[in-house]
Design an enzyme around this catalytic site. Structure first.
Site, PDB file in Angstrom:
ATOM      1  N   LYS A  37      10.103  -4.277   0.365  1.00 16.88           N
ATOM      2  CA  LYS A  37       9.795  -3.076  -0.435  1.00 16.88           C
ATOM      3  C   LYS A  37       8.630  -3.729  -1.541  1.00 16.88           C
ATOM      4  O   LYS A  37       8.893  -4.867  -1.996  1.00 16.88           O
ATOM      5  CB  LYS A  37      10.944  -2.544  -1.166  1.00 16.88           C
ATOM      6  N   ASN A  82       6.863  11.543   1.119  1.00 16.72           N
ATOM      7  CA  ASN A  82       7.769  10.770   0.179  1.00 16.72           C
ATOM      8  C   ASN A  82       7.044  10.493  -1.088  1.00 16.72           C
ATOM      9  O   ASN A  82       5.825  10.759  -1.509  1.00 16.72           O
ATOM     10  CB  ASN A  82       8.060   9.389   0.510  1.00 16.72           C
ATOM     11  N   MET A  88       8.933   8.268  -3.485  1.00 16.91           N
ATOM     12  CA  MET A  88      10.053   7.310  -3.898  1.00 16.91           C
ATOM     13  C   MET A  88       9.905   6.912  -5.373  1.00 16.91           C
ATOM     14  O   MET A  88      10.878   6.597  -5.929  1.00 16.91           O
ATOM     15  CB  MET A  88      10.022   6.158  -2.668  1.00 16.91           C
ATOM     16  N   LEU A 132       8.764   3.776  -6.286  1.00 12.31           N
ATOM     17  CA  LEU A 132       8.888   2.486  -6.359  1.00 12.31           C
ATOM     18  C   LEU A 132      10.490   1.982  -6.423  1.00 12.31           C
ATOM     19  O   LEU A 132      10.791   1.022  -7.367  1.00 12.31           O
ATOM     20  CB  LEU A 132       8.102   1.508  -7.277  1.00 12.31           C
ATOM     21  N   ASN A 167      -0.007  -4.442  -3.226  1.00 16.92           N
ATOM     22  CA  ASN A 167      -0.295  -3.114  -2.840  1.00 16.92           C
ATOM     23  C   ASN A 167      -1.200  -2.564  -4.031  1.00 16.92           C
ATOM     24  O   ASN A 167      -0.678  -2.378  -4.970  1.00 16.92           O
ATOM     25  CB  ASN A 167       1.309  -2.497  -3.004  1.00 16.92           C
ATOM     26  N   CYS A 209      -0.139   2.531  -4.223  1.00 25.76           N
ATOM     27  CA  CYS A 209       1.156   3.511  -4.399  1.00 25.76           C
ATOM     28  C   CYS A 209       0.838   4.671  -5.020  1.00 25.76           C
ATOM     29  O   CYS A 209       0.193   4.778  -6.002  1.00 25.76           O
ATOM     30  CB  CYS A 209       2.392   2.914  -5.216  1.00 25.76           C
ATOM     31  N   GLY A 263       0.998   6.416  11.531  1.00 28.43           N
ATOM     32  CA  GLY A 263       1.007   7.198  12.522  1.00 28.43           C
ATOM     33  C   GLY A 263       1.565   6.517  14.033  1.00 28.43           C
ATOM     34  O   GLY A 263       1.142   7.079  15.046  1.00 28.43           O
ATOM     35  N   THR A 294       7.270   5.834   8.966  1.00 23.18           N
ATOM     36  CA  THR A 294       8.244   6.862   9.077  1.00 23.18           C
ATOM     37  C   THR A 294       9.031   6.766  10.371  1.00 23.18           C
ATOM     38  O   THR A 294      10.372   7.289  10.166  1.00 23.18           O
ATOM     39  CB  THR A 294       7.285   8.173   9.451  1.00 23.18           C
TER      40      THR A 294
END
Ligand code: RRO
Length: 310
Positions: free
Chosen positions: A46, A70, A72, A74, A126, A129, A249, A271
């Site tokens: 994560k 989503n 979330m 973090l 990342n 986000c 996808g 997903t």
């Protein structure tokens, strides 16, 4: 004839080209260990922040037939916990990819230096986000992106990659391409979720997730063409010289085949991993191997980037 589904990214060998996307079943030690025991070709953490976070209020993930949304926010254990886990995760004999996030630009070098000291096999920074209220995605600001890349690049000694948001205009691919090209980025991973979509439940006349008034990152089947376009655009921009992890996808083997045709060296599963669990890796291996065999190819290298244009 056996089919070779292994891959190499920035000199690191992956026993299979399938791995989890950061965020999917990879927050806790138990989840990361389970990825180690699964057929996944790597263990991706994560995205980690300086301090542990609970994340946004629930409900914050919603799956529907076309994909997922989503927000979330973090949720993660904080970088110290992941740094401690890296040695035991590496014992599974597959690459460990540490995903580094940050709530502000100053966080990135702190996390990058500490996690690099734990020597994961690769580090993914990342820049995309979409779900921290009030914080724009860094990847949509080329100058902010360049500042962050500059601040972490010299601290990272393992292969360093960027997790990018989807771009929707060639001008944006080109601007980001120039930023990336200036700093010795070793691999790219695209796309993060398509930020700030909105899914509506007409029955309840309501949004489906709680944070940000229901706005969140879209993933799964519906985002595949956007993901493929970004993989292809950056593959062409760098003439295949920067390895690309295709994310977005991937539901079945055909989707993987398409990502590889566009130029991906590996794919990440978000997903569908959340929806189906760890068995997805074995299923995708079987499905991709069947397609390659049927078409007379022996490895993903045979088709990588070979998409025909008319
Ligand atoms: O935690 C999240 O809300 C999250 C992150 Br950090 C990200 O990069 N992409 C996403 O869809 N959700």
């Amino acid at each position: 004839m056996t089919t070779d589904l292994s891959t190499t990214i920035a000199g690191v060998q992956f026993p299979s080209c399938f791995m989890n996307a950061a965020g999917a079943l990879c927050v806790t030690r138990d989840e990361l260990m389970a990825l180690g025991q699964s057929r996944a070709g790597a263990i991706v953490t994560k995205s980690m922040t300086v301090d542990a976070r609970q994340g946004n209020p629930e409900p914050r993930y919603y799956g529907f037939p076309g994909g997922s949304i989503n927000s979330m926010g973090l949720p993660n254990l904080g970088y110290r916990a992941y740094a401690e886990m890296i040695p035991e995760l590496k014992r599974f004999g597959k690459p460990v990819v540490a995903s580094v996030a940050g709530l502000c630009e100053d966080d990135f070098p702190v996390i990058a230096a500490a996690i690099n000291a734990a020597q994961p096999d690769l580090i993914e920074v990342n820049l995309s986000c979409p779900n921290i209220p009030g914080k724009p995605q860094i990847g949509y600001d080329p100058e902010a992106s360049e500042r962050v890349i500059k601040r972490v690049r010299h601290l990272i000694t393992v292969p360093m990659g960027l997790k990018l948001p989807p771009y929707f205009d060639p001008a944006h691919h080109e601007v980001m391409g120039r930023v990336i090209g200036r700093h010795g980025v070793n691999f790219l991973n695209m796309i993060n979720s398509v930020g700030n979509g909105l899914v509506v439940d007409p029955e309840r006349e309501a949004v489906v997730i709680k944070p940000k008034g229901g706005f969140g990152g879209l993933g799964g089947r519906i985002i595949k063409p956007v993901a493929l376009a970004n993989v292809r655009a950056f593959y062409k921009l760098f003439q295949g010289k920067i390895p690309i992890i295709g994310t977005g996808g991937v539901v079945d083997g055909v989707d993987v085949f398409e990502h590889v045709l566009c130029g991906a060296s590996a794919v990440q599963i978000g997903t569908v991993l959340v929806e189906e669990g760890l068995d997805v890796f074995g299923r995708l291996e079987t499905e991709l191997a069947a397609i390659l065999t049927h078409k007379g190819y022996r490895s993903i290298a045979d088709v990588q980037g070979m998409l025909k244009e008319l």
